[in-house]
Design a protein around this motif. Sequence first.
Motif, PDB file in Angstrom:
ATOM      1  N   GLY A   1      21.863 102.756  65.018  1.00 40.33           N
ATOM      2  CA  GLY A   1      20.515 102.573  64.526  1.00 40.33           C
ATOM      3  C   GLY A   1      20.499 102.491  63.021  1.00 40.33           C
ATOM      4  O   GLY A   1      21.486 102.157  62.370  1.00 40.33           O
ATOM      5  N   ALA A   2      19.341 102.845  62.453  1.00 36.83           N
ATOM      6  CA  ALA A   2      19.152 102.632  61.020  1.00 36.83           C
ATOM      7  C   ALA A   2      19.811 103.706  60.172  1.00 36.83           C
ATOM      8  O   ALA A   2      20.038 103.490  58.998  1.00 36.83           O
ATOM      9  N   ASN A   3      20.114 104.858  60.760  1.00 40.01           N
ATOM     10  CA  ASN A   3      20.518 105.971  59.911  1.00 40.01           C
ATOM     11  C   ASN A   3      21.630 106.818  60.520  1.00 40.01           C
ATOM     12  O   ASN A   3      21.453 108.016  60.756  1.00 40.01           O
ATOM     13  N   PRO A   4      22.800 106.245  60.764  1.00 43.17           N
ATOM     14  CA  PRO A   4      23.895 107.053  61.319  1.00 43.17           C
ATOM     15  C   PRO A   4      24.423 108.042  60.281  1.00 43.17           C
ATOM     16  O   PRO A   4      24.533 107.720  59.105  1.00 43.17           O
ATOM     17  N   ILE A   5      24.743 109.264  60.738  1.00 40.54           N
ATOM     18  CA  ILE A   5      25.325 110.261  59.840  1.00 40.54           C
ATOM     19  C   ILE A   5      26.770 110.557  60.207  1.00 40.54           C
ATOM     20  O   ILE A   5      27.559 110.968  59.362  1.00 40.54           O
ATOM     21  N   LEU A   6      27.145 110.332  61.484  1.00 47.40           N
ATOM     22  CA  LEU A   6      28.514 110.589  61.925  1.00 47.40           C
ATOM     23  C   LEU A   6      28.979 109.463  62.831  1.00 47.40           C
ATOM     24  O   LEU A   6      28.270 109.084  63.769  1.00 47.40           O
ATOM     25  N   LYS A   7      30.154 108.934  62.548  1.00 50.01           N
ATOM     26  CA  LYS A   7      30.754 107.898  63.383  1.00 50.01           C
ATOM     27  C   LYS A   7      32.166 108.327  63.776  1.00 50.01           C
ATOM     28  O   LYS A   7      33.010 108.562  62.908  1.00 50.01           O
ATOM     29  N   VAL A   8      32.385 108.449  65.068  1.00 51.21           N
ATOM     30  CA  VAL A   8      33.710 108.713  65.614  1.00 51.21           C
ATOM     31  C   VAL A   8      34.208 107.394  66.187  1.00 51.21           C
ATOM     32  O   VAL A   8      33.612 106.847  67.109  1.00 51.21           O
TER      33      VAL A   8
ATOM     34  N   THR B   1      28.418 107.600  67.973  1.00 46.15           N
ATOM     35  CA  THR B   1      27.705 107.684  66.707  1.00 46.15           C
ATOM     36  C   THR B   1      26.531 108.635  66.847  1.00 46.15           C
ATOM     37  O   THR B   1      25.809 108.598  67.840  1.00 46.15           O
ATOM     38  N   VAL B   2      26.341 109.470  65.849  1.00 48.52           N
ATOM     39  CA  VAL B   2      25.219 110.406  65.824  1.00 48.52           C
ATOM     40  C   VAL B   2      24.271 109.984  64.710  1.00 48.52           C
ATOM     41  O   VAL B   2      24.704 109.759  63.576  1.00 48.52           O
ATOM     42  N   GLU B   3      22.982 109.873  65.060  1.00 45.20           N
ATOM     43  CA  GLU B   3      21.979 109.489  64.076  1.00 45.20           C
ATOM     44  C   GLU B   3      21.496 110.702  63.281  1.00 45.20           C
ATOM     45  O   GLU B   3      21.411 111.825  63.814  1.00 45.20           O
ATOM     46  N   LYS B   4      21.174 110.475  62.035  1.00 49.12           N
ATOM     47  CA  LYS B   4      20.648 111.543  61.185  1.00 49.12           C
ATOM     48  C   LYS B   4      19.355 112.089  61.785  1.00 49.12           C
ATOM     49  O   LYS B   4      18.459 111.345  62.158  1.00 49.12           O
TER      50      LYS B   4
ATOM     51  N   LYS C   1      24.537 119.425  56.633  1.00 51.14           N
ATOM     52  CA  LYS C   1      23.764 118.288  57.114  1.00 51.14           C
ATOM     53  C   LYS C   1      23.889 118.167  58.628  1.00 51.14           C
ATOM     54  O   LYS C   1      22.974 117.675  59.293  1.00 51.14           O
ATOM     55  N   ILE C   2      25.044 118.603  59.153  1.00 48.96           N
ATOM     56  CA  ILE C   2      25.278 118.649  60.599  1.00 48.96           C
ATOM     57  C   ILE C   2      25.691 120.066  60.969  1.00 48.96           C
ATOM     58  O   ILE C   2      26.573 120.655  60.336  1.00 48.96           O
ATOM     59  N   LEU C   3      25.065 120.597  62.027  1.00 49.95           N
ATOM     60  CA  LEU C   3      25.481 121.872  62.606  1.00 49.95           C
ATOM     61  C   LEU C   3      26.001 121.589  64.010  1.00 49.95           C
ATOM     62  O   LEU C   3      25.287 121.040  64.850  1.00 49.95           O
TER      63      LEU C   3
ATOM     64  N   ASP D   1      12.530 122.198  61.370  1.00 50.87           N
ATOM     65  CA  ASP D   1      12.076 122.882  60.153  1.00 50.87           C
ATOM     66  C   ASP D   1      13.074 122.757  59.005  1.00 50.87           C
ATOM     67  O   ASP D   1      12.670 122.677  57.836  1.00 50.87           O
ATOM     68  N   MET D   2      14.375 122.740  59.340  1.00 48.92           N
ATOM     69  CA  MET D   2      15.388 122.670  58.291  1.00 48.92           C
ATOM     70  C   MET D   2      15.966 121.269  58.135  1.00 48.92           C
ATOM     71  O   MET D   2      16.741 121.017  57.205  1.00 48.92           O
ATOM     72  N   GLY D   3      15.627 120.367  59.050  1.00 46.49           N
ATOM     73  CA  GLY D   3      16.086 118.989  58.935  1.00 46.49           C
ATOM     74  C   GLY D   3      17.571 118.809  59.152  1.00 46.49           C
ATOM     75  O   GLY D   3      18.178 117.892  58.588  1.00 46.49           O
ATOM     76  N   VAL D   4      18.178 119.679  59.962  1.00 44.70           N
ATOM     77  CA  VAL D   4      19.619 119.631  60.198  1.00 44.70           C
ATOM     78  C   VAL D   4      19.905 118.849  61.482  1.00 44.70           C
ATOM     79  O   VAL D   4      19.311 119.129  62.533  1.00 44.70           O
ATOM     80  N   THR D   5      20.796 117.890  61.400  1.00 42.66           N
ATOM     81  CA  THR D   5      21.277 117.175  62.586  1.00 42.66           C
ATOM     82  C   THR D   5      22.135 118.135  63.404  1.00 42.66           C
ATOM     83  O   THR D   5      22.940 118.879  62.847  1.00 42.66           O
ATOM     84  N   ILE D   6      21.966 118.094  64.726  1.00 43.11           N
ATOM     85  CA  ILE D   6      22.677 119.047  65.580  1.00 43.11           C
ATOM     86  C   ILE D   6      23.494 118.309  66.637  1.00 43.11           C
ATOM     87  O   ILE D   6      23.010 117.365  67.264  1.00 43.11           O
ATOM     88  N   ILE D   7      24.731 118.751  66.806  1.00 43.91           N
ATOM     89  CA  ILE D   7      25.569 118.333  67.931  1.00 43.91           C
ATOM     90  C   ILE D   7      25.823 119.587  68.756  1.00 43.91           C
ATOM     91  O   ILE D   7      26.188 120.627  68.206  1.00 43.91           O
ATOM     92  N   ILE D   8      25.617 119.490  70.060  1.00 44.67           N
ATOM     93  CA  ILE D   8      25.741 120.674  70.909  1.00 44.67           C
ATOM     94  C   ILE D   8      26.581 120.376  72.144  1.00 44.67           C
ATOM     95  O   ILE D   8      26.325 119.410  72.857  1.00 44.67           O
TER      96      ILE D   8
END
Length: 253
Positions: free
Chosen positions: A11-18, A37-40, A166-168, A195-202
């Motif tokens: 998409g328009a705003n990827p933050i992580l690309k594997v 890919t994970v979006e922001k 930026k990523i948790l 609230d904190m604007g943090v991208t999350i991978i779980i």
Amino acid sequence: MMTSGKDAGHGANPILKVDHVTKKFGELVAVNDLSFTVEKGQIFGIAGPNGAGKSTVYNLITGFYPFDGRIEFDGRTISGLQPHRIAQLGISRTFQIPQTFPSLTVEKSISVGNRFGAQGRFDPAYVEEIIRFLDMQAIRHQPTGQLNLLGKKKLMMGAALATRPKILMLDEPMAGSNANEIKDLMAFIRRINTDMGVTIIIIEHFMKVLTELTETLLIIETGGEICCGDPVAVTCDPRVIECYLGDAYAEGS
């Protein structure tokens, strides 16, 4: 909507690309040509059978092992960087078993995270902000070894947040929790995201958590992608039912 991880998230705003990542331990292929890919700003889920390679993927992203392929974070390649450098760039993680400093107080534990992530620029005001976010003002001077499991999990997330990520990346945060604690943790994770604007991978085994919490869900088996896309659609995919969820889950759903 069902997509492949190789195509998902462009998409328009990827933050992580594997990108086509492979990791072998001798003859064992732990991660097999995996791309996603994970979006922001999103909450991205990863699930799969035990031994599928989920935690290895986390270890590759955070610099614990060398690998073949490429990982890009926030527009720069991080492949080959040391774990502390990746953390300071803005990727923090938790572990399946809560890792705390038992003799340190809640406040000191948050302070350690802040000093580390800020590369030496300690910010006591931000430590206070995290303590309030955790709602741990009343126990700020309590040794972390005295906290219950839920408290340790929240503290571990708080120490990670103190690094200003930026990523948790959360590794099975619901493990060992009861229904009320799971509800509490889900709300807490949503607050971190919104609230904190943090991208999350779980990474999580509780599919109800993933279908309610995440925007994109990746299923892997033997280190490779099975499917990736909308969480509800993913859990209905015959390949996922066969390799991971089982017929009982499908019938119950």
